[in-house]
Design a protein around this motif. Structure first.
Motif, PDB file in Angstrom:
ATOM      1  N   ARG A  62      -5.689   7.580  -4.312  1.00 20.62           N
ATOM      2  CA  ARG A  62      -4.317   7.744  -4.821  1.00 20.62           C
ATOM      3  C   ARG A  62      -4.283   8.030  -6.318  1.00 20.62           C
ATOM      4  O   ARG A  62      -3.214   8.335  -6.867  1.00 20.62           O
TER       5      ARG A  62
ATOM      6  N   GLU B 245       2.745  -0.294   6.959  1.00 25.09           N
ATOM      7  CA  GLU B 245       1.514   0.420   6.619  1.00 25.09           C
ATOM      8  C   GLU B 245       0.457   0.293   7.706  1.00 25.09           C
ATOM      9  O   GLU B 245      -0.138  -0.772   7.860  1.00 25.09           O
TER      10      GLU B 245
ATOM     11  N   ARG C 259       4.622   5.366  -7.331  1.00 22.94           N
ATOM     12  CA  ARG C 259       5.241   4.210  -6.678  1.00 22.94           C
ATOM     13  C   ARG C 259       6.270   4.676  -5.651  1.00 22.94           C
ATOM     14  O   ARG C 259       7.395   5.019  -5.991  1.00 22.94           O
TER      15      ARG C 259
ATOM     16  N   PHE D  38      -8.689  -1.404   1.181  1.00 23.78           N
ATOM     17  CA  PHE D  38      -7.271  -1.772   1.107  1.00 23.78           C
ATOM     18  C   PHE D  38      -7.196  -3.086   0.349  1.00 23.78           C
ATOM     19  O   PHE D  38      -7.956  -4.019   0.640  1.00 23.78           O
TER      20      PHE D  38
ATOM     21  N   GLN E 188      -7.894  -1.801  -6.954  1.00 25.29           N
ATOM     22  CA  GLN E 188      -7.036  -2.090  -5.795  1.00 25.29           C
ATOM     23  C   GLN E 188      -6.743  -0.779  -5.047  1.00 25.29           C
ATOM     24  O   GLN E 188      -6.420   0.239  -5.649  1.00 25.29           O
ATOM     25  N   HIS E 189      -6.930  -0.826  -3.728  1.00 27.19           N
ATOM     26  CA  HIS E 189      -6.593   0.274  -2.822  1.00 27.19           C
ATOM     27  C   HIS E 189      -7.486   1.500  -2.981  1.00 27.19           C
ATOM     28  O   HIS E 189      -7.176   2.567  -2.458  1.00 27.19           O
TER      29      HIS E 189
ATOM     30  N   ASP F 229       4.393 -10.286   2.238  1.00 22.18           N
ATOM     31  CA  ASP F 229       3.136  -9.537   2.208  1.00 22.18           C
ATOM     32  C   ASP F 229       2.237 -10.061   3.329  1.00 22.18           C
ATOM     33  O   ASP F 229       1.579 -11.086   3.167  1.00 22.18           O
TER      34      ASP F 229
ATOM     35  N   TRP G 253       5.193  -5.121   3.621  1.00 24.76           N
ATOM     36  CA  TRP G 253       5.323  -5.609   2.242  1.00 24.76           C
ATOM     37  C   TRP G 253       6.695  -5.292   1.654  1.00 24.76           C
ATOM     38  O   TRP G 253       7.255  -4.221   1.902  1.00 24.76           O
TER      39      TRP G 253
ATOM     40  N   VAL H 205       0.388  -3.575   7.994  1.00 25.04           N
ATOM     41  CA  VAL H 205       0.753  -4.400   6.844  1.00 25.04           C
ATOM     42  C   VAL H 205       2.243  -4.196   6.578  1.00 25.04           C
ATOM     43  O   VAL H 205       2.749  -3.068   6.707  1.00 25.04           O
TER      44      VAL H 205
ATOM     45  N   HIS I  85       0.023   3.733   3.064  1.00 21.63           N
ATOM     46  CA  HIS I  85       0.885   2.702   2.474  1.00 21.63           C
ATOM     47  C   HIS I  85       2.339   3.185   2.408  1.00 21.63           C
ATOM     48  O   HIS I  85       2.956   3.273   1.359  1.00 21.63           O
TER      49      HIS I  85
ATOM     50  N   TYR J 160       6.149   3.750   2.150  1.00 22.67           N
ATOM     51  CA  TYR J 160       7.364   3.146   1.611  1.00 22.67           C
ATOM     52  C   TYR J 160       8.536   3.799   2.341  1.00 22.67           C
ATOM     53  O   TYR J 160       8.855   4.961   2.061  1.00 22.67           O
TER      54      TYR J 160
HETATM   55  O1  TA6 Z   1       0.331  -3.326   0.914  1.00 18.88           O
HETATM   56  C1  TA6 Z   1       0.676  -4.490   0.311  1.00 18.88           C
HETATM   57  C2  TA6 Z   1      -0.029  -4.613  -1.030  1.00 18.88           C
HETATM   58  O2  TA6 Z   1      -1.398  -4.703  -0.875  1.00 18.88           O
HETATM   59  C3  TA6 Z   1       0.559  -5.795  -1.786  1.00 18.88           C
HETATM   60  O3  TA6 Z   1      -0.340  -6.860  -1.856  1.00 18.88           O
HETATM   61  C4  TA6 Z   1       0.945  -5.222  -3.138  1.00 18.88           C
HETATM   62  O4  TA6 Z   1      -0.046  -5.367  -4.062  1.00 18.88           O
HETATM   63  C5  TA6 Z   1       1.202  -3.771  -2.772  1.00 18.88           C
HETATM   64  O5  TA6 Z   1       0.226  -3.452  -1.847  1.00 18.88           O
HETATM   65  C6  TA6 Z   1       1.279  -2.797  -3.910  1.00 18.88           C
HETATM   66  O6  TA6 Z   1       0.051  -2.583  -4.482  1.00 18.88           O
HETATM   67  P1  TA6 Z   1      -0.066  -1.662  -5.802  1.00 18.88           P
HETATM   68  O7  TA6 Z   1      -1.515  -1.654  -6.162  1.00 18.88           O
HETATM   69  O8  TA6 Z   1       0.435  -0.294  -5.420  1.00 18.88           O
HETATM   70  O9  TA6 Z   1       0.812  -2.278  -6.848  1.00 18.88           O
END
Ligand code: TA6
Length: 308
Positions: free
Chosen positions: A85, A283, A61, A71, A80-81, A214, A258, A256, A164, A166
């Motif tokens: 990763r 992102e 994280r 994505f 997701q994603h 978001d 967030w 993106v 992504h 941060y």
């Molecule tokens: O990039 C934004 C996003 O897609 C949000 O919708 C949120 O879910 C974030 O990524 C974090 O995703 P994760 O799967 O790392 O908790």
């Protein structure tokens, strides 16, 4: 530069130092995850959650998670994603460098080594194949990250890719629009994932507000590369430029933005409850209108982040 890849499942981070400038970065083999970049003056640009899990049991994280081949979760049968990763990458032997201009390293992930977070058309029984090489290069004032995705299979495939990021916001100023904001998205089509609203970004810099933020930004006709100015505090303004291509042809870059805000921060076990004021995710990615990658062909995506 490129030698035989060394398999690893260890969680020992790779620390890179640019001797000439003193800049440093840290990369975890799990996810080829860049978790820290410090300038020549020791200024950290990336946010890492204090509760981030670093033992390979979950995506890290903070820092820069890599998202591919999707994505978010347009394909619900795939996590997701995507899977980059959540798998151990290998350092490409002989790839480390440290010269007057910069220092860095390359990491590699072959689909056969990607045993976690697979699904959909990329499930464990897939006939698709990909080899990814991720190169991180640093100097005194910034970093460049490039991901190459090579279709080493017999079939073509579609994909999305996203970095992504941060970014660290000093002094808990993420929600202060005068301090923390993004320029360069004016005229982009906005898809607000929270409200469902769709509109065109006005000329005002993008800034966060006192709720979950978001949004996906799709470039207007004729805009290809992404070029942003990100302010995270009065003494820290960054430029972010990104470009991508498939088989040598340029592809439009989306963005993106967030921030989880209070409730989502609390809901995430690997995110400090109050840390939503310390970060903003900005992102760049290839998200829409991305051509199919034919067998034997390559796609690549690069971002350059510099302190101004
Ligand atoms: O990039 C934004 C996003 O897609 C949000 O919708 C949120 O879910 C974030 O990524 C974090 O995703 P994760 O799967 O790392 O908790």
């Amino acid at each position: 530069m490129v030698g035989q890849a060394m398999t690893t499942t260890n969680d020992q981070p790779i620390d890179i130092v640019h001797t000439k400038s003193g800049a440093t970065c840290r990369i975890y083999p799990y996810g080829a995850h860049l978790t820290s970049y410090r300038t020549s003056t020791g200024k950290e640009l990336l946010f890492l959650s204090r509760d981030a899990i670093l033992d390979g049991s979950k995506a890290i994280r903070g820092g820069i998670p890599l998202c591919f081949p999707q994505f978010g979760q347009p394909d619900k049968s795939m996590p997701q994603h995507g899977f980059l990763r959540n798998n151990y990458w290998t350092e490409v032997s002989g790839s480390r460098f440290d010269n007057d201009d910069s220092a860095g390293v390359s990491m590699e992930l072959c689909l056969t080594d990607a045993i976690h977070s697979r699904g959909g058309c990329w499930g464990m029984d897939t006939t698709l194949n990909v080899k990814c090489i991720y190169t991180v290069k640093i100097d005194g004032g910034g970093f460049v990250t490039t991901i190459e995705m090579e279709n080493i299979g017999k079939e073509c495939w579609d994909f999305q890719v996203l970095l992504h990021n941060y970014f660290l916001v000093q002094d808990g100023m993420a929600l202060n629009s005068n301090i923390c904001n993004i320029q360069g998205l004016e005229g982009y089509a906005v898809d607000d994932k929270v409200s469902g609203d769709k509109f065109v970004q006005c000329s005002q810099p993008v800034s966060l507000h006192d709720k979950l933020f978001d949004r996906v930004y799709t470039p207007p006709e004729g805009t290809i590369d992404l070029s942003l100015i990100i302010s995270t505090n009065p003494m820290n303004t960054l430029s972010l430029s990104a470009c991508g291509e498939v088989d040598g042809k340029k592809v439009c870059v989306s963005g993106v933005v967030w921030n989880p805000y209070k409730d989502n921060a609390k809901a995430m076990a690997d995110f400090g409850d109050d840390q939503y004021v310390d970060m903003i995710c900005v992102e760049p990615g290839l998200l829409s209108g991305v051509p199919t990658v034919e067998k034997g062909k390559k796609a690549s995506f690069t971002q350059t982040v510099k302190c101004l």
